[in-house]
Design an enzyme around this catalytic site. Structure first.
Site, mmCIF file in Angstrom:
data_model
loop_
_atom_site.group_PDB
_atom_site.id
_atom_site.type_symbol
_atom_site.label_atom_id
_atom_site.label_comp_id
_atom_site.label_asym_id
_atom_site.label_seq_id
_atom_site.Cartn_x
_atom_site.Cartn_y
_atom_site.Cartn_z
ATOM 1 N N CYS A 199 0.827 -1.212 0.000
ATOM 2 C CA CYS A 199 0.000 0.000 0.000
ATOM 3 C C CYS A 199 0.857 1.256 0.000
ATOM 4 O O CYS A 199 0.626 2.181 -0.776
ATOM 5 C CB CYS A 199 -0.932 -0.010 1.210
ATOM 6 S SG CYS A 199 -1.917 1.489 1.327
ATOM 7 N N CYS A 248 -1.610 1.795 -2.960
ATOM 8 C CA CYS A 248 -2.590 2.864 -2.698
ATOM 9 C C CYS A 248 -1.983 4.269 -2.660
ATOM 10 O O CYS A 248 -2.507 5.194 -3.297
ATOM 11 C CB CYS A 248 -3.288 2.662 -1.358
ATOM 12 S SG CYS A 248 -3.396 0.985 -0.770
ATOM 13 N N LYS A 297 -0.194 5.517 -5.938
ATOM 14 C CA LYS A 297 -1.281 5.560 -6.950
ATOM 15 C C LYS A 297 -2.151 6.786 -6.752
ATOM 16 O O LYS A 297 -2.448 7.511 -7.689
ATOM 17 C CB LYS A 297 -2.091 4.268 -6.848
ATOM 18 C CG LYS A 297 -3.300 4.112 -7.763
ATOM 19 C CD LYS A 297 -4.572 4.738 -7.284
ATOM 20 C CE LYS A 297 -4.955 4.423 -5.873
ATOM 21 N NZ LYS A 297 -5.495 3.084 -5.658
ATOM 22 N N TYR A 307 -9.619 -3.132 -10.415
ATOM 23 C CA TYR A 307 -9.207 -1.888 -9.749
ATOM 24 C C TYR A 307 -8.021 -1.229 -10.448
ATOM 25 O O TYR A 307 -8.072 -0.065 -10.831
ATOM 26 C CB TYR A 307 -8.751 -2.198 -8.315
ATOM 27 C CG TYR A 307 -9.836 -2.430 -7.312
ATOM 28 C CD1 TYR A 307 -10.239 -1.412 -6.470
ATOM 29 C CD2 TYR A 307 -10.426 -3.673 -7.163
ATOM 30 C CE1 TYR A 307 -11.216 -1.626 -5.503
ATOM 31 C CE2 TYR A 307 -11.393 -3.894 -6.194
ATOM 32 C CZ TYR A 307 -11.774 -2.867 -5.373
ATOM 33 O OH TYR A 307 -12.732 -3.081 -4.427
ATOM 34 N N GLU A 315 -7.930 2.265 -12.597
ATOM 35 C CA GLU A 315 -7.242 3.406 -11.981
ATOM 36 C C GLU A 315 -6.105 3.895 -12.876
ATOM 37 O O GLU A 315 -5.971 5.097 -13.140
ATOM 38 C CB GLU A 315 -6.734 3.012 -10.590
ATOM 39 C CG GLU A 315 -7.902 2.800 -9.608
ATOM 40 C CD GLU A 315 -7.484 2.402 -8.212
ATOM 41 O OE1 GLU A 315 -6.315 1.995 -8.022
ATOM 42 O OE2 GLU A 315 -8.332 2.504 -7.300
ATOM 43 N N HIS A 345 -26.503 22.437 1.269
ATOM 44 C CA HIS A 345 -26.640 22.989 -0.066
ATOM 45 C C HIS A 345 -25.673 24.142 -0.319
ATOM 46 O O HIS A 345 -25.472 24.959 0.573
ATOM 47 C CB HIS A 345 -28.079 23.509 -0.230
ATOM 48 C CG HIS A 345 -28.383 23.965 -1.612
ATOM 49 N ND1 HIS A 345 -28.536 23.099 -2.675
ATOM 50 C CD2 HIS A 345 -28.552 25.215 -2.104
ATOM 51 C CE1 HIS A 345 -28.793 23.801 -3.763
ATOM 52 N NE2 HIS A 345 -28.808 25.073 -3.450
ATOM 53 N N GLU A 381 -25.561 16.248 -1.062
ATOM 54 C CA GLU A 381 -26.951 16.478 -0.636
ATOM 55 C C GLU A 381 -27.928 15.581 -1.406
ATOM 56 O O GLU A 381 -29.033 15.305 -0.942
ATOM 57 C CB GLU A 381 -27.350 17.946 -0.798
ATOM 58 C CG GLU A 381 -27.499 18.411 -2.221
ATOM 59 C CD GLU A 381 -27.918 19.883 -2.321
ATOM 60 O OE1 GLU A 381 -28.861 20.276 -1.616
ATOM 61 O OE2 GLU A 381 -27.284 20.629 -3.106
#
Ligand code: NDP
Length: 448
Positions: free
Chosen positions: A43, A48, A51, A178, A182, A437, A442
């Site tokens: 990772c 991760c 990346k 994945y 990516e 908002h 939302e």
């Protein structure tokens, strides 16, 4: 205790191994960890983290374009791969240092070499030294799979992709999961021509159909090419050093880089686990019980090597549960329900809980709510990409059993919303929450 060199010997200093080692030491155990490459694991070192930094770097391509619509006078910009690569690798060095310090500060002995299991309480280092331990933890992770086809050695994997000399003009990516999506997003944004080749007729198996269809449609509109139902036949190196990728069901594809992203398999070969009676499953993963214990009482395993859920936060939780249970007197188990996950494609997608088809197959009646909208930033930027949010509700209980989304910042939004799904909140609870908002998030409380 005194009969062993260590209370705990961890093999592999990745996410799971570091957490287990550090926490066990904090609980008072005498701990050593062997790492053959770099502290931090996949990772941090080649997954991760670098990346995500590349994803940030690539996103500037569209941000700079969009900025003009927002009144900025952006001159013609150029991109330098070596600058981004080196900054990313420097950050990896920084994190590697931090992880190493954490272990040192917790009095964990770091042994920078590979180790194999040579008995229920014994490991042997590459240098030949044997070490005994009351408990051994296997946390060696997984390794990218490379297909067996002629010329496969000309391809690279996610291990090498962070070190490329230059930005490739044409990239062929094998796989539709994945890593494929990516890196397709990254390379395409940086200016490479990208072709994804997958063996099946879909991408991102396991994610909600509508969400992955949306990614496919947006990716194709951007110019990423796809070849489906295509198996690799051979890869031929050309005289100019480039590659010709031969696949079934499509014309040969020229490439400067071929990236294999067809899954990662547990890194158990050569680990000597058979010497301690540790059983593996048919994929080579270490079999463990709910307490991370293998079929040998003194050997445990956490993380990708067990092939339960190949995600960093899961390995960390497993490492923590192991340490607390075995050395901390606070036994607990990892709860694998409602795990949020994300793909940092462009745009990113994220999901938690049941997909629509899983819900329809497992629940009585299901209600589906969707919001298909163009984020206001995209409207002003004249960008036609639409976001899609989808909520899956158990009609009988009104519980939200799944949330899936694709659009800007989807992983950031989903992480917060996953708390509600994990807590078993209802559609009514979402409706009762006042919208914030204007935001994209939302939409989650305005679904009708
Ligand atoms: P994935 O499992 O995500 O995808 C593998 C892809 O390769 C699928 O499209 C699959 O096809 C195809 N495939 C599988 N086996 C073969 C084979 N033998 N020959 C040809 N094609 C094959 O793997 P990745 O390599 O992309 O990633 C590995 C793991 O790392 C992921 O599963 C994930 O857990 C983790 N990861 C997580 C990330 C994140 O959380 N954002 C980022 C990167 C990796 P099919 O369509 O048939 O399924």
């Amino acid at each position: 205790m005194a009969d062993y060199d260590y209370d705990l010997f961890v093999i592999g200093a990745g996410s799971g191994g570091v957490r287990a080692a550090r926490v066990s030491a904090a609980h008072g155990a005498k701990v050593a960890v062997a790492e053959e490459y770099r502290v931090g694991g996949t990772c941090v070192i080649r997954g991760c983290v670098p990346k995500k930094l590349l994803v940030y770097g690539a996103h500037f391509a569209e941000d700079l374009q969009d900025a003009r619509r927002f009144g900025w006078n952006v001159p013609e910009c150029t991109f330098d791969w070596a600058t981004l690569r080196d900054h990313v690798l420097a950050d990896v060095d920084r994190l590697n240092g931090l992880y190493t310090n954490t272990l040192n500060n917790n009095n964990v002995a770091i042994i920078p070499e590979s180790a194999t299991v040579t008995g229920p309480h014994e490991v042997t280092l590459a240098s030949g030294r044997t070490i005994s331990a009351k408990i051994i933890l296997i946390a060696v992770g997984a390794w990218p799979v490379v297909p067996e086809c002629e010329g496969a050695e000309h391809g690279i994997t996610s291990n090498e992709v962070f070190h490329l000399e230059s930005l490739p003009r044409r990239v062929v990516i094998s796989g539709g999961g994945y890593i494929a999506n990516e890196f397709a997003g990254i390379f395409h944004a940086l200016g490479s021509h990208v072709t994804i080749v997958n063996r099946s007729d879909q991408i991102l198996r396991g994610y909600d159909d509508q969400i992955r269809d949306r990614l496919l449609q947006i990716s194709m509109t951007k110019g990423i090419e796809f070849r489906f139902n295509a198996d690799f036949e051979k890869v031929v190196k050309q005289e100019d050093g480039s590659l010709m990728v031969h696949v079934t069901n499509a014309e040969p594809i020229p490439a400067d880089v071929l990236l294999f992203a067809i899954g990662r398999s547990p890194k158990t070969p050569g680990l000597g686990l058979e010497s301690a009676g540790v059983e593996l499953d048919d994929k080579g993963a270490v079999k463990v019980d709910a307490d991370n214990r293998t079929t040998c009482d003194s050997i445990y395993a956490v993380g990708d090597v067990t092939n339960r859920v190949q995600l960093t936060p899961i390995a960390i939780r497993e490492g923590q549960a192991f340490a607390d249970s075995v050395f901390g007197g606070k036994p607990h188990r990892v709860d694998y329900s409602a795990i949020p996950s994300a793909v940092f494609s462009n745009p990113p997608l994220a999901g938690v809980g049941l997909t629509e088809s899983q819900a329809r197959n497992t629940l009585g009646t299901v209600k589906i709510y969707t919001s298909d909208f163009r984020p206001m930033k995209n409207v002003l930027a004249d960008r036609h990409e639409r976001a899609l949010y989808k909520m899956i509700v158990d009609a009988e209980t009104d519980k939200v059993v799944g949330l899936h989304m694709i659009g800007p910042d989807a992983p950031e939004i989903l992480q917060a919303a996953a708390v509600a799904v994990k807590a078993g909140l209802t559609k009514q609870d979402f409706d009762d929450t006042i919208a914030l908002h204007p935001s994209m998030a939302e939409e989650l409380v305005l679904l009708r």
